[in-house]
Write an enzyme that holds these catalytic residues in place. Structure first.
Site, PDB file in Angstrom:
ATOM      1  CG  ASP A  38      32.535  41.715  39.644  1.00  8.17           C
ATOM      2  OD1 ASP A  38      33.686  41.477  39.224  1.00  8.17           O
ATOM      3  OD2 ASP A  38      32.279  42.701  40.370  1.00  8.17           O
ATOM      4  CG  ASN A  91      40.241  37.225  40.323  1.00  6.08           C
ATOM      5  OD1 ASN A  91      41.448  37.464  40.365  1.00  6.08           O
ATOM      6  ND2 ASN A  91      39.366  38.074  39.790  1.00  6.08           N
ATOM      7  CE1 TYR A 158      45.444  43.348  47.373  1.00 10.10           C
ATOM      8  CE2 TYR A 158      47.815  43.024  47.274  1.00 10.10           C
ATOM      9  CZ  TYR A 158      46.569  42.870  46.713  1.00 10.10           C
ATOM     10  OH  TYR A 158      46.434  42.219  45.509  1.00 10.10           O
ATOM     11  CE  LYS A 162      44.898  39.668  47.269  1.00  8.98           C
ATOM     12  NZ  LYS A 162      43.800  38.952  46.588  1.00  8.98           N
ATOM     13  CB  ILE A 191      48.609  42.378  36.887  1.00 15.07           C
ATOM     14  CG1 ILE A 191      49.391  41.221  37.538  1.00 15.07           C
ATOM     15  CG2 ILE A 191      47.939  41.926  35.592  1.00 15.07           C
ATOM     16  CD1 ILE A 191      50.570  40.696  36.764  1.00 15.07           C
ATOM     17  CB  THR A 193      44.001  45.189  36.552  1.00 14.32           C
ATOM     18  OG1 THR A 193      44.362  45.569  37.886  1.00 14.32           O
ATOM     19  CG2 THR A 193      44.665  43.883  36.195  1.00 14.32           C
TER      20      THR A 193
HETATM   21  P1  NAD Z   1      40.023  44.842  39.477  1.00 13.89           P
HETATM   22  O1  NAD Z   1      39.667  45.885  40.467  1.00 13.89           O
HETATM   23  O2  NAD Z   1      40.226  45.194  38.066  1.00 13.89           O
HETATM   24  O3  NAD Z   1      38.958  43.646  39.548  1.00 13.89           O
HETATM   25  C1  NAD Z   1      38.460  43.185  40.763  1.00 13.89           C
HETATM   26  C2  NAD Z   1      37.013  42.730  40.582  1.00 13.89           C
HETATM   27  O4  NAD Z   1      36.568  42.216  41.837  1.00 13.89           O
HETATM   28  C3  NAD Z   1      36.080  43.892  40.201  1.00 13.89           C
HETATM   29  O5  NAD Z   1      35.280  43.520  39.103  1.00 13.89           O
HETATM   30  C4  NAD Z   1      35.252  44.095  41.454  1.00 13.89           C
HETATM   31  O6  NAD Z   1      33.934  44.553  41.181  1.00 13.89           O
HETATM   32  C5  NAD Z   1      35.254  42.701  42.050  1.00 13.89           C
HETATM   33  N1  NAD Z   1      34.952  42.722  43.482  1.00 13.89           N
HETATM   34  C6  NAD Z   1      35.415  43.590  44.423  1.00 13.89           C
HETATM   35  N2  NAD Z   1      34.857  43.330  45.597  1.00 13.89           N
HETATM   36  C7  NAD Z   1      34.026  42.274  45.411  1.00 13.89           C
HETATM   37  C8  NAD Z   1      33.157  41.540  46.257  1.00 13.89           C
HETATM   38  N3  NAD Z   1      33.004  41.869  47.552  1.00 13.89           N
HETATM   39  N4  NAD Z   1      32.467  40.500  45.734  1.00 13.89           N
HETATM   40  C9  NAD Z   1      32.594  40.178  44.429  1.00 13.89           C
HETATM   41  N5  NAD Z   1      33.380  40.852  43.578  1.00 13.89           N
HETATM   42  C10 NAD Z   1      34.076  41.885  44.062  1.00 13.89           C
HETATM   43  O7  NAD Z   1      41.347  44.174  40.076  1.00 13.89           O
HETATM   44  P2  NAD Z   1      42.357  43.054  39.514  1.00 13.89           P
HETATM   45  O8  NAD Z   1      43.681  43.691  39.457  1.00 13.89           O
HETATM   46  O9  NAD Z   1      41.802  42.351  38.333  1.00 13.89           O
HETATM   47  O10 NAD Z   1      42.365  42.097  40.787  1.00 13.89           O
HETATM   48  C11 NAD Z   1      41.888  40.763  40.763  1.00 13.89           C
HETATM   49  C12 NAD Z   1      42.570  40.016  41.890  1.00 13.89           C
HETATM   50  O11 NAD Z   1      43.978  40.001  41.647  1.00 13.89           O
HETATM   51  C13 NAD Z   1      42.390  40.643  43.264  1.00 13.89           C
HETATM   52  O12 NAD Z   1      42.224  39.630  44.235  1.00 13.89           O
HETATM   53  C14 NAD Z   1      43.702  41.368  43.478  1.00 13.89           C
HETATM   54  O13 NAD Z   1      43.986  41.550  44.846  1.00 13.89           O
HETATM   55  C15 NAD Z   1      44.652  40.419  42.809  1.00 13.89           C
HETATM   56  N6  NAD Z   1      45.962  40.977  42.420  1.00 13.89           N
HETATM   57  C16 NAD Z   1      46.048  41.997  41.543  1.00 13.89           C
HETATM   58  C17 NAD Z   1      47.302  42.476  41.191  1.00 13.89           C
HETATM   59  C18 NAD Z   1      47.490  43.605  40.221  1.00 13.89           C
HETATM   60  O14 NAD Z   1      48.644  44.064  40.079  1.00 13.89           O
HETATM   61  N7  NAD Z   1      46.476  44.072  39.533  1.00 13.89           N
HETATM   62  C19 NAD Z   1      48.444  41.892  41.763  1.00 13.89           C
HETATM   63  C20 NAD Z   1      48.306  40.849  42.646  1.00 13.89           C
HETATM   64  C21 NAD Z   1      47.053  40.384  42.973  1.00 13.89           C
END
Ligand code: NAD
Length: 254
Positions: A38, A91, A158, A162, A191, A193
């Site tokens: 991360d 991810n 976004y 994706k 989700i 988060t």
């Molecule tokens: P989150 O913000 O809780 O976690 C994302 C993590 O990615 C964080 O720990 C952050 O520090 C890290 N990160 C950000 N930029 C970074 C970089 N340049 N290099 C390395 N790490 C980096 O978000 P989440 O909801 O757990 O999202 C995880 C993935 O799931 C993302 O790709 C997000 O787009 C995708 N997603 C999330 C949802 C949702 O509803 N939460 C839905 C669809 C897709």
């Protein structure tokens, strides 16, 4: 499905929070050693501690996925420590800007979003795949989104990022199918988060639409995405490659 990843070496980016953290724990439960990565070192170290608390093993490697040198060093550190890379969960991602229509989107935010969400996944594939070719195979899962399968109001950049992840996933699956490398994507719906908390903060209008947009009537949990990723990484999914798998409570079935 106990121990489906016994002895495997798994790399997870964005492992310091949300879906990445939950997936790191499920992959560890299934017997994998986890390289927790991360840009946020505190979050990553917390995930690693949680893995160790449950009797798992791994290490934390700081990397910004938008920087080629970081991603190259991340794969090198993995191979140096463990000799191979069996599963990669690419991810890490950001949500960018929400609150306006496409013509209001700030250009610098667009660039940052594309650097992390698209170039970041491409860089991970670029440096993971040569190692998997060397060792004769591997399983890769990218995090796309339900917004990578359908358009999304107020999230145009976004959504575009994706859709690009889905395109990279399918193209890589075609190019490496004969090399024993499977490449799939999960497409999470809404989700629970920290990212989702940021998206809905101060936006009651947006939050109020969630139960109707996701027909199951609730948000998903990070653990529900993690189980899908673990299956895609496992040999149980040996014929599955090039899939963009919705895990979204029927969001995209509408
Ligand atoms: P989150 O913000 O809780 O976690 C994302 C993590 O990615 C964080 O720990 C952050 O520090 C890290 N990160 C950000 N930029 C970074 C970089 N340049 N290099 C390395 N790490 C980096 O978000 P989440 O909801 O757990 O999202 C995880 C993935 O799931 C993302 O790709 C997000 O787009 C995708 N997603 C999330 C949802 C949702 O509803 N939460 C839905 C669809 C897709």
């Amino acid at each position: 499905m106990p121990d489906t990843l016994h002895g495997k070496i798994a790399l997870v980016t964005g492992a310091g929070s949300g879906i990445g953290r939950a997936t790191s724990l499920v992959l560890a439960r299934e017997g994998a050693t986890i390289v927790v990565s991360d840009v946020n070192a505190d979050g990553g170290e917390e995930t690693l501690s949680a893995i160790k608390d449950m009797g798992g093993d791994g290490m934390f490697v700081h990397a910004d996925v938008s920087r080629a040198a970081d991603v190259e060093a991340l794969v090198e550190a993995t191979v140096k420590a463990y000799g191979r890379l069996d599963c990669s969960y690419n991810n890490a991602g950001i949500e960018g800007y929400i609150g306006g229509r496409l013509h209001e989107y700030p250009e610098d935010t667009w660039d940052r979003l594309m650097d992390i969400n698209v170039k970041g996944v491409w860089l991970c594939l670029k440096y993971e795949i040569p190692q998997m070719l060397k060792q004769g195979g591997g399983a890769i899962v990218n995090t796309a989104s339900a917004a990578g399968l359908v358009g999304s109001r107020q999230l145009s950049a976004y959504s575009a990022s994706k859709h690009a992840v889905v395109g990279l996933t399918k193209s890589a699956a075609l190019e490496y199918a004969k090399d024993g490398i499977r490449v799939n994507a999960v497409c999470p719906g809404i989700i629970d988060t920290p990212m989702m908390d940021r998206l809905v903060a101060g936006r009651d209008d947006y939050a109020a639409t969630i139960p109707t947009r996701q027909p199951i009537g609730r948000k998903g949990t990070p653990g529900e995405i993690a189980e899908a990723v673990a299956w895609l990484c496992s040999d149980a999914a040996s014929l599955v490659t090039g899939l963009a798998m919705p895990v979204d409570g029927a969001f995209t079935a509408q």
